[in-house]
Design a protein around this motif. Sequence first.
Motif, short mmCIF file in Angstrom:
data_model
loop_
_atom_site.label_atom_id
_atom_site.label_comp_id
_atom_site.label_asym_id
_atom_site.label_seq_id
_atom_site.Cartn_x
_atom_site.Cartn_y
_atom_site.Cartn_z
N PHE A 156 0.85 -1.19 0.00
CA PHE A 156 0.00 0.00 0.00
C PHE A 156 0.88 1.24 0.00
O PHE A 156 2.05 1.21 0.39
CB PHE A 156 -0.95 0.01 1.19
CG PHE A 156 -0.33 0.27 2.53
CD1 PHE A 156 -0.14 1.57 3.00
CD2 PHE A 156 0.06 -0.79 3.36
CE1 PHE A 156 0.44 1.82 4.23
CE2 PHE A 156 0.64 -0.54 4.59
CZ PHE A 156 0.83 0.76 5.04
N ASN A 157 0.33 2.35 -0.46
CA ASN A 157 1.08 3.61 -0.51
C ASN A 157 0.21 4.76 0.03
O ASN A 157 -0.93 4.55 0.46
CB ASN A 157 1.56 3.90 -1.94
CG ASN A 157 0.40 3.89 -2.94
OD1 ASN A 157 -0.69 4.37 -2.63
ND2 ASN A 157 0.64 3.34 -4.13
N GLU A 158 0.76 5.96 -0.02
CA GLU A 158 0.05 7.12 0.53
C GLU A 158 -1.25 7.39 -0.20
O GLU A 158 -2.23 7.87 0.40
CB GLU A 158 0.96 8.36 0.48
CG GLU A 158 2.16 8.29 1.41
CD GLU A 158 1.76 8.16 2.87
OE1 GLU A 158 0.79 8.85 3.29
OE2 GLU A 158 2.40 7.37 3.59
N GLU A 159 -1.29 7.09 -1.50
CA GLU A 159 -2.52 7.29 -2.27
C GLU A 159 -3.62 6.36 -1.77
O GLU A 159 -4.79 6.76 -1.66
CB GLU A 159 -2.27 7.05 -3.75
CG GLU A 159 -3.49 7.33 -4.63
CD GLU A 159 -3.21 7.14 -6.11
OE1 GLU A 159 -4.14 7.34 -6.91
OE2 GLU A 159 -2.06 6.80 -6.46
N ASP A 160 -3.25 5.12 -1.44
CA ASP A 160 -4.24 4.18 -0.89
C ASP A 160 -4.79 4.69 0.44
O ASP A 160 -6.00 4.63 0.69
CB ASP A 160 -3.61 2.80 -0.68
CG ASP A 160 -3.16 2.15 -1.98
OD1 ASP A 160 -3.97 2.09 -2.93
OD2 ASP A 160 -1.99 1.72 -2.03
N ILE A 161 -3.89 5.17 1.30
CA ILE A 161 -4.31 5.69 2.60
C ILE A 161 -5.29 6.84 2.40
O ILE A 161 -6.34 6.90 3.05
CB ILE A 161 -3.10 6.17 3.42
CG1 ILE A 161 -2.17 4.99 3.73
CG2 ILE A 161 -3.54 6.86 4.71
CD1 ILE A 161 -0.83 5.40 4.32
N GLN A 162 -4.97 7.74 1.48
CA GLN A 162 -5.83 8.90 1.24
C GLN A 162 -7.16 8.47 0.64
O GLN A 162 -8.22 9.02 0.99
CB GLN A 162 -5.13 9.90 0.32
CG GLN A 162 -5.85 11.23 0.17
CD GLN A 162 -5.97 11.98 1.49
OE1 GLN A 162 -4.98 12.19 2.18
NE2 GLN A 162 -7.18 12.39 1.85
N ASN A 163 -7.13 7.50 -0.26
CA ASN A 163 -8.38 7.03 -0.88
C ASN A 163 -9.32 6.43 0.16
O ASN A 163 -10.53 6.69 0.16
CB ASN A 163 -8.07 5.99 -1.95
CG ASN A 163 -7.46 6.59 -3.20
OD1 ASN A 163 -7.58 7.79 -3.44
ND2 ASN A 163 -6.80 5.77 -4.01
N ILE A 164 -8.77 5.60 1.04
CA ILE A 164 -9.59 4.99 2.09
C ILE A 164 -10.10 6.07 3.04
O ILE A 164 -11.26 6.05 3.46
CB ILE A 164 -8.79 3.91 2.86
CG1 ILE A 164 -8.43 2.75 1.93
CG2 ILE A 164 -9.60 3.39 4.06
CD1 ILE A 164 -7.50 1.71 2.54
#
Length: 262
Positions: free
Chosen positions: A76-84
Amino acid sequence: MKKIEAVIFDWAGTTVDYGCFAPVQAFQDAFESYGLHPTFDEIRRPMGMLKIDHIKTMLNMGKLNQEFHSVYQRDFNEEDIQNIYNIFEKALMKGITQHTKVKPYVIETVHKLRQMGLKIGSTTGYTDMMMEPVLKSAQAQGYQPDCWYSPDSTNSFGRPYPYMIFKNMMTLQITDVHAVIKVGDTVSDIQEGVHAGVYTVGVIEGSSLLGYNEEEYLSLDINTKHHAIDNVRETYLSYGANAVIMNLSELPSLIEKIENEK
């Protein structure tokens, strides 16, 4: 004898939202929408943190991390964290008004604390935007602290950092951390208080750690209830809590005891 000057409360699970269910449901909805299936224990474990930090912490958990790899074939990356987080935020704002009821003993306890000459502060893992409906509802029910701070006021350094407590102390003009009590219902609440150097209290009934709504809690058989209570108490103490209370009605007498011991 040292006088206690202020009590700093948490919000969800401590003063409102018995069982801390608003964020639990929103986290579940967000992760499910992202193809992941956390347990309630995994959701509740980081409770009280800034919500985007909460999501990152969950994604680093063993089973969820493995599930992410299985679904996406990558880290996972920062984009995944932000999307969730974006999904979580929408879900929370949609459902939060159903979980703003002030918990038992809050109104009368705060009234008594003010009669004792104490100031009332508060910290939260919610953002300012998330707090708007909570504040409005709590005020309508008769609960309004003298001040409150979210991680928005501390450059997104939420719990377990102590900075929201220090912001409260600045506003309330408290000079000594030993004159402050922090009350919360999660591990991160306890860590926040310990890191600030204030007297830290965990509350059991209606807490996120206990994880029951009021009806479920009252219907537990005596052995199950005692086991659950003991687990929550031991968890608070293992993270450094100075004291543990069943509910907020016990707080004024605890403060009298603390002052008499000093």
